[in-house]
Design an enzyme around this catalytic site. Structure first.
Site, PDB file in Angstrom:
ATOM      1  N   LYS A  50       0.844  -1.205   0.000  1.00 28.37           N
ATOM      2  CA  LYS A  50       0.000   0.000   0.000  1.00 28.37           C
ATOM      3  C   LYS A  50       0.876   1.252   0.000  1.00 28.37           C
ATOM      4  O   LYS A  50       2.072   1.185   0.305  1.00 28.37           O
ATOM      5  CB  LYS A  50      -0.898  -0.024   1.243  1.00 28.37           C
ATOM      6  CG  LYS A  50      -0.117  -0.021   2.548  1.00 28.37           C
ATOM      7  CD  LYS A  50      -1.019  -0.265   3.751  1.00 28.37           C
ATOM      8  CE  LYS A  50      -0.179  -0.290   5.026  1.00 28.37           C
ATOM      9  NZ  LYS A  50      -0.990  -0.498   6.215  1.00 28.37           N
ATOM     10  N   ARG A 151     -10.369   0.478  15.314  1.00 25.25           N
ATOM     11  CA  ARG A 151     -10.188   1.230  14.078  1.00 25.25           C
ATOM     12  C   ARG A 151     -11.062   0.512  13.049  1.00 25.25           C
ATOM     13  O   ARG A 151     -12.272   0.520  13.189  1.00 25.25           O
ATOM     14  CB  ARG A 151      -8.684   1.221  13.743  1.00 25.25           C
ATOM     15  CG  ARG A 151      -8.250   2.281  12.790  1.00 25.25           C
ATOM     16  CD  ARG A 151      -6.748   2.215  12.531  1.00 25.25           C
ATOM     17  NE  ARG A 151      -6.352   1.001  11.822  1.00 25.25           N
ATOM     18  CZ  ARG A 151      -5.132   0.778  11.325  1.00 25.25           C
ATOM     19  NH1 ARG A 151      -4.182   1.664  11.474  1.00 25.25           N
ATOM     20  NH2 ARG A 151      -4.853  -0.346  10.683  1.00 25.25           N
ATOM     21  N   HIS A 183      -6.446  -6.803  13.138  1.00 29.28           N
ATOM     22  CA  HIS A 183      -5.187  -6.048  13.161  1.00 29.28           C
ATOM     23  C   HIS A 183      -4.866  -5.702  14.607  1.00 29.28           C
ATOM     24  O   HIS A 183      -5.755  -5.382  15.395  1.00 29.28           O
ATOM     25  CB  HIS A 183      -5.355  -4.783  12.315  1.00 29.28           C
ATOM     26  CG  HIS A 183      -4.073  -4.106  11.951  1.00 29.28           C
ATOM     27  ND1 HIS A 183      -3.074  -4.723  11.232  1.00 29.28           N
ATOM     28  CD2 HIS A 183      -3.623  -2.847  12.203  1.00 29.28           C
ATOM     29  CE1 HIS A 183      -2.065  -3.863  11.045  1.00 29.28           C
ATOM     30  NE2 HIS A 183      -2.375  -2.723  11.628  1.00 29.28           N
ATOM     31  N   ARG A 239       1.187 -10.414   7.403  1.00 28.77           N
ATOM     32  CA  ARG A 239       1.074  -9.223   6.541  1.00 28.77           C
ATOM     33  C   ARG A 239       2.165  -8.206   6.836  1.00 28.77           C
ATOM     34  O   ARG A 239       1.892  -7.111   7.337  1.00 28.77           O
ATOM     35  CB  ARG A 239      -0.289  -8.550   6.755  1.00 28.77           C
ATOM     36  CG  ARG A 239      -1.506  -9.423   6.557  1.00 28.77           C
ATOM     37  CD  ARG A 239      -2.792  -8.580   6.601  1.00 28.77           C
ATOM     38  NE  ARG A 239      -2.895  -7.786   7.803  1.00 28.77           N
ATOM     39  CZ  ARG A 239      -3.568  -8.126   8.902  1.00 28.77           C
ATOM     40  NH1 ARG A 239      -4.255  -9.256   8.935  1.00 28.77           N
ATOM     41  NH2 ARG A 239      -3.584  -7.324   9.957  1.00 28.77           N
ATOM     42  N   TYR A 281      15.098  30.263   7.834  1.00 28.34           N
ATOM     43  CA  TYR A 281      13.925  30.941   8.400  1.00 28.34           C
ATOM     44  C   TYR A 281      13.974  31.010   9.915  1.00 28.34           C
ATOM     45  O   TYR A 281      14.284  30.019  10.580  1.00 28.34           O
ATOM     46  CB  TYR A 281      12.648  30.186   8.023  1.00 28.34           C
ATOM     47  CG  TYR A 281      12.198  30.375   6.598  1.00 28.34           C
ATOM     48  CD1 TYR A 281      11.982  31.638   6.048  1.00 28.34           C
ATOM     49  CD2 TYR A 281      11.948  29.260   5.800  1.00 28.34           C
ATOM     50  CE1 TYR A 281      11.552  31.784   4.742  1.00 28.34           C
ATOM     51  CE2 TYR A 281      11.509  29.396   4.494  1.00 28.34           C
ATOM     52  CZ  TYR A 281      11.313  30.658   3.969  1.00 28.34           C
ATOM     53  OH  TYR A 281      10.880  30.801   2.691  1.00 28.34           O
ATOM     54  N   CYS A 328      13.501  23.823   4.956  1.00 25.90           N
ATOM     55  CA  CYS A 328      12.495  24.600   4.222  1.00 25.90           C
ATOM     56  C   CYS A 328      11.747  23.696   3.245  1.00 25.90           C
ATOM     57  O   CYS A 328      11.991  22.503   3.178  1.00 25.90           O
ATOM     58  CB  CYS A 328      13.174  25.743   3.474  1.00 25.90           C
ATOM     59  SG  CYS A 328      14.245  26.738   4.538  1.00 25.90           S
ATOM     60  N   MET A 329      10.848  24.281   2.470  1.00 30.35           N
ATOM     61  CA  MET A 329      10.031  23.475   1.558  1.00 30.35           C
ATOM     62  C   MET A 329      10.884  22.737   0.523  1.00 30.35           C
ATOM     63  O   MET A 329      10.622  21.580   0.211  1.00 30.35           O
ATOM     64  CB  MET A 329       9.015  24.367   0.836  1.00 30.35           C
ATOM     65  CG  MET A 329       8.048  23.577  -0.027  1.00 30.35           C
ATOM     66  SD  MET A 329       6.887  24.627  -0.909  1.00 30.35           S
ATOM     67  CE  MET A 329       5.894  25.272   0.424  1.00 30.35           C
ATOM     68  N   ASP A 330      11.911  23.439   0.001  1.00 28.67           N
ATOM     69  CA  ASP A 330      12.677  22.898  -1.114  1.00 28.67           C
ATOM     70  C   ASP A 330      14.153  22.702  -0.812  1.00 28.67           C
ATOM     71  O   ASP A 330      14.898  22.269  -1.682  1.00 28.67           O
ATOM     72  CB  ASP A 330      12.601  23.856  -2.316  1.00 28.67           C
ATOM     73  CG  ASP A 330      11.194  24.349  -2.535  1.00 28.67           C
ATOM     74  OD1 ASP A 330      10.338  23.502  -2.822  1.00 28.67           O
ATOM     75  OD2 ASP A 330      10.944  25.550  -2.385  1.00 28.67           O
TER      76      ASP A 330
HETATM   77  C1  LIG Z   1      -0.178  -1.455   6.844  1.00 29.67           C
HETATM   78  C2  LIG Z   1      -0.775  -2.722   7.285  1.00 29.67           C
HETATM   79  C3  LIG Z   1       0.037  -3.811   7.606  1.00 29.67           C
HETATM   80  C4  LIG Z   1       1.539  -3.725   7.654  1.00 29.67           C
HETATM   81  O1  LIG Z   1       1.928  -3.026   8.800  1.00 29.67           O
HETATM   82  P1  LIG Z   1       3.473  -2.886   9.203  1.00 29.67           P
HETATM   83  O2  LIG Z   1       3.419  -2.432  10.599  1.00 29.67           O
HETATM   84  O3  LIG Z   1       4.048  -1.881   8.269  1.00 29.67           O
HETATM   85  O4  LIG Z   1       4.059  -4.219   9.029  1.00 29.67           O
HETATM   86  C5  LIG Z   1      -0.569  -4.998   7.914  1.00 29.67           C
HETATM   87  N1  LIG Z   1      -1.903  -5.114   7.909  1.00 29.67           N
HETATM   88  C6  LIG Z   1      -2.709  -4.082   7.634  1.00 29.67           C
HETATM   89  C7  LIG Z   1      -4.172  -4.261   7.660  1.00 29.67           C
HETATM   90  C8  LIG Z   1      -2.183  -2.857   7.315  1.00 29.67           C
HETATM   91  O5  LIG Z   1      -2.980  -1.833   7.052  1.00 29.67           O
END
Ligand SMILES: *Cc1c(COP(=O)(O)O)cnc(C)c1O
Length: 390
Positions: A50, A151, A183, A239, A281, A328-330
């Site tokens: 992702k 969540r 999760h 995951r 800045y 800074c930004m850049d």
């Molecule tokens: C992002 C995510 C992960 C991976 O998490 P890490 O802490 O980067 O390993 C696993 N499962 C779900 C649902 C996630 O959103």
């Protein structure tokens, strides 16, 4: 291997823009990390790609992970899943997307494209079942219970209703229940009481599904931290996200991971300034003595966190040197002391060398986690995948 063919994943506008900045990804390190993580578990891996593979480039990262043995891919949005489903060489690698709103356009098309969907609410389940009817093919789904992160996922008081609704949609041919998942909130804190509570809750979630006749083959709970710290969370699939990219969220348990990304820029200009001069800045910093300073053309718009101002260091001309004053930004300014450095000198912001800063350093300086540093690398920075950056 096909991987050697896609070297540049974001198109430089004026030929090689690496003078300004360059994020270089070493696919061998990513493959190494996939293998190092796979060695920790019996369970197959869903490589989390992702957020453009945590800033590395989703398409090449997905290909490398799949070639290195990851069985599945995970993304957040429908759009990300779509993009991966269109790659013919990944046609056999399932992709799960899990964040969408029930009324969002594109659900039917995503199902048609063959992506799997995480389902986190009763409304989401109804929407996916309706979209599957429009698509004319059952949606392959992973039912998500909230076991305590509060969540995504269905809350425990609705598990029975969720399971019954899913069983009904399955009987009607609208969904195939592939997975059951949740999760963890505190997996990076070994011994945190939430971990035991969530594992027990996950068992109750599986039992609630079982009571409705659902026994998904793929039960999954572990992110990187849980994969590394707690085998009891591995079930049928793990995951990992951040660990794939080389950062260990549980440093107490060493794992042989290698940072995949190097972020480099080069010095745009050098000048001598007298003691007492205010820098950048707000003049938050004044030179203590006459010094050479270097201007580096990369800033917070490129993902160099402003919050790291006053603490950050970069690797430049043979050693670590402090960033002076505000980022800074850049651009930002680096203290060279009396060293003579020519414009064009390479600057390493994130590297894998012994003296290079890495995303763990930046996260410490900015008060965040490497995930935010890596995903924050801006769109202005071209990404290169190459044969190696050692
Ligand atoms: C992002 C995510 C992960 C991976 O998490 P890490 O802490 O980067 O390993 C696993 N499962 C779900 C649902 C996630 O959103």
């Amino acid at each position: 291997m096909a991987i050697d063919n896609y070297r540049i994943v974001s198109e430089p506008v004026f030929g090689d823009m690496s003078g300004m900045a360059k994020a270089s990804m070493d696919w061998r390190r990513l493959a190494h990390n996939v293998e190092a993580l796979a060695a920790l578990t019996e369970a197959p891996l869903m490589a989390m790609v992702k957020a453009d593979a945590y800033g590395h480039g989703a398409v090449p990262a997905a290909r490398v992970c799949a070639e290195a043995g990851a069985a599945r891919l995970g993304v957040a949005s429908l759009r990300e899943a779509w993009r991966l489903r269109r790659l013919a060489d990944l046609a056999e690698t399932p992709v799960m997307a899990f964040l969408y709103t029930p009324e969002q356009p594109g659900l039917a098309e995503t199902i048609e494209a063959g992506a799997e969907l995480g389902i986190s609410s009763l409304a989401g389940l109804a929407a996916v079942a309706a979209a599957a009817e429009r698509a004319g093919t059952p949606a392959r789904v992973h039912l998500k219970g909230d076991t305590g992160i509060s969540r995504g996922g269905v809350a425990e008081h609705e598990w029975e209703a969720f399971a019954e609704a899913a069983a009904k949609h399955r009987a009607a041919g609208a969904i195939d229940v592939v997975g059951a998942w949740s999760h963890l909130a505190c997996a990076d804190e070994i011994g945190h009481p939430a971990n035991g509570m969530q594992k027990a809750a996950f068992e109750r979630f599986l039992a609630a599904l079982g009571a409705a006749g659902l026994e998904p083959e793929v039960r999954h709970l572990a992110n990187s931290a849980a994969l590394i710290a707690d085998p009891e969370t591995h079930y049928d699939l793990v995951r990992p996200g951040i660990a794939l990219y080389g950062y260990n969220p549980v440093p107490r348990i060493p794992v042989d991971l290698k940072p995949v990304m190097e972020l480099r820029s080069s010095v745009a200009a050098v000048k001598r300034l007298p003691a007492g001069t205010g820098i950048s800045y707000g003049h938050t910093r004044h030179l203590e003595r006459d010094s050479n300073v270097a201007l580096v053309p990369l800033g917070y718009a490129d993902g160099v966190p402003r919050a790291a101002s006053g603490r950050a260091e970069v690797y430049l001309a043979g050693r670590r040197r402090p960033v002076l004053g505000r980022i800074c930004m850049d651009q930002f300014v680096v203290d060279l002391g009396d060293d003579a450095v020519a414009p064009g000198e390479p600057v390493v912001l994130i590297g894998a060398g012994e003296h290079h800063p890495d995303a763990d350093d930046w996260s410490a300086w900015a008060g965040t986690i490497p995930n935010e540093i890596l995903t924050g690398i801006g769109a202005r920075v071209p990404r290169y995948w190459n044969r190696g950056v050692e």
